[in-house]
Design an enzyme around this catalytic site. Sequence first.
Site, PDB file in Angstrom:
ATOM      1  N   CYS A  62      -8.394  -2.914  -3.968  1.00  0.00           N
ATOM      2  CA  CYS A  62      -7.635  -3.700  -4.843  1.00  0.00           C
ATOM      3  C   CYS A  62      -8.190  -5.369  -4.977  1.00  0.00           C
ATOM      4  O   CYS A  62      -8.541  -5.610  -3.870  1.00  0.00           O
ATOM      5  CB  CYS A  62      -6.164  -3.911  -4.487  1.00  0.00           C
ATOM      6  SG  CYS A  62      -5.390  -2.328  -4.699  1.00  0.00           S
ATOM      7  N   CYS A  69      -5.437   1.597   4.405  1.00  0.00           N
ATOM      8  CA  CYS A  69      -4.215   1.527   3.284  1.00  0.00           C
ATOM      9  C   CYS A  69      -3.123   2.625   3.869  1.00  0.00           C
ATOM     10  O   CYS A  69      -1.871   2.434   3.216  1.00  0.00           O
ATOM     11  CB  CYS A  69      -4.596   1.775   2.097  1.00  0.00           C
ATOM     12  SG  CYS A  69      -5.427   3.397   1.846  1.00  0.00           S
ATOM     13  N   CYS A 110       0.816  -1.352  -0.103  1.00  0.00           N
ATOM     14  CA  CYS A 110       0.208  -0.052   0.062  1.00  0.00           C
ATOM     15  C   CYS A 110       0.971   1.378  -0.168  1.00  0.00           C
ATOM     16  O   CYS A 110       0.405   2.291  -0.559  1.00  0.00           O
ATOM     17  CB  CYS A 110      -1.020   0.041   1.337  1.00  0.00           C
ATOM     18  SG  CYS A 110      -2.398  -0.939   1.095  1.00  0.00           S
TER      19      CYS A 110
HETATM   20  S1  SF4 Z   1      -4.851  -2.974  -1.218  1.00  0.00           S
HETATM   21 FE1  SF4 Z   1      -3.593  -4.951  -1.629  1.00  0.00          FE
HETATM   22  S2  SF4 Z   1      -2.994  -4.879  -3.574  1.00  0.00           S
HETATM   23 FE2  SF4 Z   1      -3.546  -2.672  -3.011  1.00  0.00          FE
HETATM   24  S3  SF4 Z   1      -1.855  -1.696  -2.729  1.00  0.00           S
HETATM   25 FE3  SF4 Z   1      -2.666  -2.364  -0.857  1.00  0.00          FE
HETATM   26  S4  SF4 Z   1      -1.794  -4.206  -0.369  1.00  0.00           S
HETATM   27 FE4  SF4 Z   1      -1.482  -3.812  -2.597  1.00  0.00          FE
END
Ligand code: SF4
Length: 230
Positions: A201, A227, A119
Amino acid sequence: MTMCATDLREIAENAGRELAGASALDVLRWADEQFGSTWCVTSSMADAVVPHLAAQVRPGVDVVFLDTGYHFAETIGTRDAVAATLPVTVRTVTPEQTVAEQDAAFGPRLFERNPDQCCALRKVAPLRRALDGYTAWASGLRRDEDAGRSDTRLVEWDARRSMVKLNPIAAWTQHDVDRYIAENGVLLNPLLFDGYGSIGCAPCTRRIKPGEDARAGRWAGTSKTECGIH
Ligand code: SF4
């Protein structure tokens, strides 16, 4: 007139108190009077509620979308539909590395092994770059989404970025959101009709079960709930 961080912070903190009970549109109108064209909206493209509100205050307003490279096709489609149907300027922002480049540098499936780092690379850093040059940014954060968001103010000081943070629908309930969407024909990500309560995501988002909170499908099975953007 250029305002220093101390002035901006005072403006944000005063507004946080004075606009505590204001409507979403009044918060955005206040921002527009204060900051002119130097405010923007960020959207995850789960729905277009905040872009729809913002466009009424400043047609052509910038809507920043972080394309992490891991989005569902439906999310990209929602972004394109928002750009095509609302009077906003969608700015798609990408991380420095493609997914393939990140896999080569850090190993595949970083989102499983170290989602905070993933993230940081794919959301937090690109957003920081994207917000350069703006004085204020607006998001769709709501108090009722998560216990960690329960004290969100409509206007806050974003100390990490030295910016004013606008949360115009912070006080809205899910019922308020649903009503606004229905009354205004606001675009929704089709995944919301397919069992998803909150959309991020693809590798880190699952459908929710009956009775679960909307955000229960985000980073499910881990202690991660945010995130790092907010
Ligand atoms: S939500 Fe998951 S895939 Fe998206 S940036 Fe964060 S860790 Fe990576």
